[in-house]
Write an enzyme that holds these catalytic residues in place. Structure first.
Site, PDB file in Angstrom:
ATOM      1  N   SER A 279       5.860  -3.957  -7.146  1.00  0.00           N
ATOM      2  CA  SER A 279       6.932  -4.956  -7.090  1.00  0.00           C
ATOM      3  C   SER A 279       6.728  -6.016  -6.022  1.00  0.00           C
ATOM      4  CB  SER A 279       8.272  -4.257  -6.861  1.00  0.00           C
ATOM      5  OG  SER A 279       8.224  -3.467  -5.678  1.00  0.00           O
ATOM      6  N   GLY A 314       7.640  -0.587  -9.036  1.00  0.00           N
ATOM      7  CA  GLY A 314       7.749   0.867  -9.033  1.00  0.00           C
ATOM      8  C   GLY A 314       6.469   1.617  -9.323  1.00  0.00           C
ATOM      9  N   ASN A 346       3.909   2.574  -3.312  1.00  0.00           N
ATOM     10  CA  ASN A 346       4.490   3.692  -4.075  1.00  0.00           C
ATOM     11  C   ASN A 346       3.578   4.908  -4.162  1.00  0.00           C
ATOM     12  OD1 ASN A 346       6.850   2.147  -4.743  1.00  0.00           O
ATOM     13  ND2 ASN A 346       5.600   1.042  -6.236  1.00  0.00           N
ATOM     14  N   ASP A 464      15.944  -5.432   1.189  1.00  0.00           N
ATOM     15  CA  ASP A 464      15.585  -4.226   1.918  1.00  0.00           C
ATOM     16  C   ASP A 464      14.383  -4.537   2.800  1.00  0.00           C
ATOM     17  OD1 ASP A 464      13.332  -4.239   0.194  1.00  0.00           O
ATOM     18  OD2 ASP A 464      14.405  -3.024  -1.279  1.00  0.00           O
ATOM     19  N   HIS A 467      10.924  -5.593   0.027  1.00  0.00           N
ATOM     20  CA  HIS A 467      10.859  -6.696  -0.940  1.00  0.00           C
ATOM     21  C   HIS A 467      11.298  -8.018  -0.331  1.00  0.00           C
ATOM     22  CE1 HIS A 467      11.343  -2.968  -3.317  1.00  0.00           C
ATOM     23  NE2 HIS A 467      10.399  -3.528  -4.058  1.00  0.00           N
TER      24      HIS A 467
END
Length: 500
Positions: A279, A314, A346, A464, A467
């Site tokens: 992402s 993700g 991830n 957050d 991102h």
């Protein structure tokens, strides 16, 4: 049977001889000029092309052929001094054509140690004797018109048909208009054509008219590049060639008999840049989670490349592989494409529970069997998956570039958190082992963040700590572009454009 084979071989030989003779008999169009006729080697280096590379697409190649003998940097004088005209002159036969365009370089100094290519202005017979500082030879320099006239007369002597063009306009604009050279080289080219009673193509004015119809905003960046106001892109070269063809149609020159009624113009295929990652690279359709891949095309020459952002939020190296996302990209890859690979955010997840996306740590060959929904999956290390992407990209003829992951907005001990000893390091090892270019984006962006300070960087992360929004994504994309520009021997840097 043996006689039949001999007879067949003789027939084939005769056909080949006839075909060769036919090829020899058809006339040739020779183009002579500077870099606006053929730039570099004529292969589009730097995205620059001359109209001589495209004019053949407007002509019937079964009945006439084109040889582009132009050379960048030459003037009407140096094209002859270097023996380039003599090479064409020796090949000329009756019925051939010579399209002549000079002027862009004739305005330089008559004598210097750099290029010594200038000519005397006008079409007169005045001369100037020099001891050429560049060639170390004594030389008599003539006027621009004198050199053009010499080419025309020598072509005529061989039975060839000369055609003179005024130089293409430069991409300079003043109050919405493109300046003409109808009082200098364009005028002098026309005067020689009239004096020698040969076809004159008013390329300068007519191309300028077409540019003005399109407008400065559309011409710049499409037909010419912002970085260069003289040399055309492929689209600009086609525009130049189309103007010449249009003017030929109106003339009484026999070359118009070879013009195709419906030419199919083929521009160079765009190179493709595939982006694979998570992402932090992907187009997430979320203004508070914008991957840098969204902004990256801003820093690419999109007239020559297309950016295909295949990153997916993700995903880890493992799930990008398991879900078939990598195979979907791999099946599209063609030789000459570029692949930007960035994972790690991830991959630190659980290997055998929750989202089932974690990969094993490191670059080794160890594996772990994971059972999920009655199916057994063999999980590999992060480095193993990265090497798989690299190797399979190279097998397809693509150029892989590995990037370490973007830094998060976390500041232990007032320094941006690095993961240089884990995913950054493993990315580099994979790149080195499998033979890919490597960019330590994590470190480079972290240094930029630290220079900007915590408060400014906080604005980059509206959702957050992982991102970025649009502003942060743009900073990361710019950093990627700047880093690619610095990669030694990487062809992608020729397609990157950094605003000044």
């Amino acid at each position: 049977m043996k006689l039949i084979k001999i007879f067949s071989a003789l027939c084939l030989a005769l056909l080949l001889v006839n075909f060769t003779e036919k090829q020899k008999e058809i006339p040739t169009v020779y183009t002579v000029g500077d870099s606006t006729v053929k730039n570099g080697s004529g292969k589009g280096d730097g995205g620059l092309w001359g109209w001589g590379d495209y004019i053949g697409q407007f002509l019937d190649s079964d009945k006439i052929k084109v040889e582009n003998h132009a050379l960048g940097g030459t003037s009407s004088r140096t094209f002859q001094d270097k023996g380039l005209w003599e090479a064409v002159h020796k090949k000329l036969k009756k019925g051939d054509y010579v399209i002549i365009q000079f002027g862009h370089n004739d305005d330089g100094p008559l004598n210097d140690t750099l290029r010594a290519r200038g000519t005397i202005k006008g079409i007169g017979n005045e001369t100037q004797e020099i001891d050429n500082l560049l060639t170390k030879k004594h030389e008599v320099v003539h006027s621009y018109g004198w050199y053009i006239q010499k080419v025309v007369r020598e072509a005529k002597e061989k039975g060839a048909i000369p055609i003179i063009c005024s130089p293409i306009p430069r991409n300079d604009w003043k109050e919405g208009k493109v300046p003409r050279n109808d009082k200098s080289y364009g005028l002098w080219a026309k005067q020689i054509a009239e004096k020698e009673n040969v076809t004159f193509i008013e390329l300068n004015n007519n191309m300028a008219i077409e540019m003005e119809k399109l407008g400065e905003a559309k011409v710049t960046g499409n037909y010419f590049y912002k970085k260069d106001h003289t040399h055309t892109s492929a689209k600009g070269a086609v525009l130049s060639a189309s103007v010449i063809i249009s003017e030929l149609k109106k003339s009484n020159n026999s070359l118009k008999n070879y013009i195709l009624k419906s030419p199919k113009i083929t521009l160079p295929a765009k190179k493709r840049i595939f982006l694979i990652g998570d992402s932090t690279m992907a187009d997430n359709k979320n203004e508070n989670a914008v991957g840098w891949g969204v902004a990256f095309p801003t820093y690419c020459d999109t007239t020559r490349v297309i950016v295909l952002n295949k990153a997916r939020g993700g995903r880890s190296t493992r799930t990008f592989t398991k879900e078939g996302l990598w195979d979907a990209v791999k099946n599209q890859i063609q030789p000459g494409d570029f692949i930007l690979i960035q994972f790690g955010h991830n991959d630190a997840g659980a290997v055998d529970k929750e989202k089932f996306r974690g990969s094993l740590k490191g670059n080794g060959d160890e594996t772990q069997q994971v059972v999920r929904d009655s199916l057994t999956e063999t999980v590999h290390t992060f480095g193993w998956y990265m090497e798989k992407f690299i190797k399979e990209s190279k097998e397809k003829g693509a150029v892989p570039i590995v990037l370490s992951q973007t830094p998060r907005n976390e500041w232990p001990n007032d320094k941006v958190e690095r993961r240089a000893d884990t995913y950054g390091q493993w990315s580099k090892v994979a790149a080195d082992k499998a033979g890919a270019f490597y960019i330590d984006l994590n470190e480079i962006v972290a240094l930029k963040y630290e220079a900007l300070g915590k408060e400014k960087v906080k604005e980059f992360f509206p959702k957050d700590h992982t991102h970025t929004g649009a502003e942060g994504a743009n900073l990361n994309a710019l950093t990627v572009a700047e880093s690619i520009k610095k990669l030694k021997d990487c062809g992608l840097k020729d397609y990157i454009e950094i605003p000044k």
